[in-house]
Design an enzyme around this catalytic site. Sequence first.
Site, PDB file in Angstrom:
ATOM      1  CE  LYS A  78      60.528  69.990 105.168  1.00 28.83           C
ATOM      2  NZ  LYS A  78      59.052  70.019 105.228  1.00 28.83           N
ATOM      3  CB  SER A 158      57.753  67.296 102.498  1.00 30.23           C
ATOM      4  OG  SER A 158      57.525  68.349 103.417  1.00 30.23           O
ATOM      5  CB  SER A 182      55.047  68.176 105.346  1.00 30.96           C
ATOM      6  OG  SER A 182      54.892  67.796 104.015  1.00 30.96           O
TER       7      SER A 182
HETATM    8  N1  GLN Z   1      51.961  65.695 100.948  1.00 29.66           N
HETATM    9  C1  GLN Z   1      51.417  66.996 100.727  1.00 29.66           C
HETATM   10  C2  GLN Z   1      51.859  67.537  99.399  1.00 29.66           C
HETATM   11  O1  GLN Z   1      52.575  66.862  98.742  1.00 29.66           O
HETATM   12  C3  GLN Z   1      51.784  67.917 101.847  1.00 29.66           C
HETATM   13  C4  GLN Z   1      53.179  68.349 101.809  1.00 29.66           C
HETATM   14  C5  GLN Z   1      53.506  69.314 102.907  1.00 29.66           C
HETATM   15  O2  GLN Z   1      52.793  69.418 103.900  1.00 29.66           O
HETATM   16  N2  GLN Z   1      54.548  70.076 102.687  1.00 29.66           N
HETATM   17  O3  GLN Z   1      51.502  68.591  99.020  1.00 29.66           O
END
Ligand code: GLN
EC number: 6.3.5.7
Length: 490
Positions: A78, A158, A182
Amino acid sequence: MTDLTSMTIAEARNGLAKKSFTSLELTDAHLAAIEAARSLNAFVLETPDRARAMARAIDAKIAKGEGGPLAGIPLGIKDLFATKDVRTTACSKILGDFVPPYESTVTSQLWRDGAVMLGKLNNDEFAMGSSNETSCFGPVVNPWRREGSNTTLVPGGSSGGSASAVAALLCMGATATDTGGSIRQPAAFTATVGVKPTYGRCSRWGIVAFASSLDQAGPIARTVRDSAILMRSMAGHDPKDTTSVNRAVPDYEAAIGKSVKGMKIGIPREYRLDGMPAEIEKLWSEGGAWLKAAGAELVEVSLPHTKYALPAYYIVAPAEASSNLARYDGVRYGLRVPGRSIGEMYENTRAEGFGAEVRRRVMIGTYVLSAGYYDAYYLRAQKVRTLIKKDFEDCFAKGVDAILTPATPSAAFGVGEKGADPVEMYLNDIFTVTVNMAGLPGIAVPAGKDAQGLPLGLQLIGRPFDEETLFSLGEVVEQAAGRFTPPRWW
Ligand code: GLN
């Protein structure tokens, strides 16, 4: 060479040990698959030369019998993980062409154990999002499509690039991060396995920070066993991260196949939402039945503060993000947009460098931390967080070994379908944020499909540092549900 890319990590490990193929062959097969799948936009940087050099070096080691637990296994990383001498952007324009002079602890442990890096994977900008649509490199495409339709679907976020690449057989496994879901939500959207470890299990050093009290690194892989193999290399104490916990790393793979007989599985009442699709309900009860058939006992439990988790998360996470992102000022990293004064230079750089969602979070975070509102928002959210954590503690104190919930409230949705109203996107995290707020481990395992043929996942939540139980239970679900691979169209 498709057979080389469709193997699991465990299978590839055996093949490499038996010298049925080399790491270079395995790596080349994946590099070819990546090239043929550029339409998925899963990779934001391919590093074929580096991959081949790493594969050749590890082949020489394997020949001398010096492998390592991940010897020769090609992985995707990532783009939130700093990789030495390899561009790292968090998929934000503000980092520009930043090339870190250091390696994140988690990735350095993967290379220590013999893994090969194929390249950097797409994600939502600074990991803020649930659909991978906020990346400055554009959205990632889910290799899954609804039956009889060619609508482009999101892979979740994400860690959308990680999930899409693993599902589409572009890499054998990937690193990912989870602040509110995410790892687990994209895993559920792509029929892959995602593990969010206990807070403190994996070092955060060298990972671009989003919300430091919630962020954890973890793997996405195609099987529960593969995720356990990756976890063992990713986990471990790191003095460079003060929140990293000094505890021995267990042999997670040994937990696979261990009996779950007599385990108490909590089914939380509050996760039964009004208007939840019938298919999710069905999947959830099926999952319970599989665990019961394996000898576990199902008990209804209550996590009364669940309904406050999402609003509290969307105060705590932006607050920490606004503070973490203060460092991107045009002076130290990447982008700089000039101005007539230093103040104007900061403003111009941040206005141009951050995307809309990131700017929204910085503004929310700054607001909830500001003098007049701190007590009403941030402090209150922290108190709620303590109550959420206590809900889980009370539940585990009653002898519950793990909690079973759906991973997401729906299957993957279309690119551009959600997001006009940011809250609609935030609702995706309804089943996952509680786990980050409480610092607990969670795993998402593919468990079935909806009526349109899209994968759905179940989530198991464990006691702190008891990832092993999640691997044992996760494998029971995997055995019962079977594995799911998207038909190739790209
Ligand atoms: N979807 C969540 C956010 O936008 C979690 C994102 C994540 O876990 N990095 O904050």
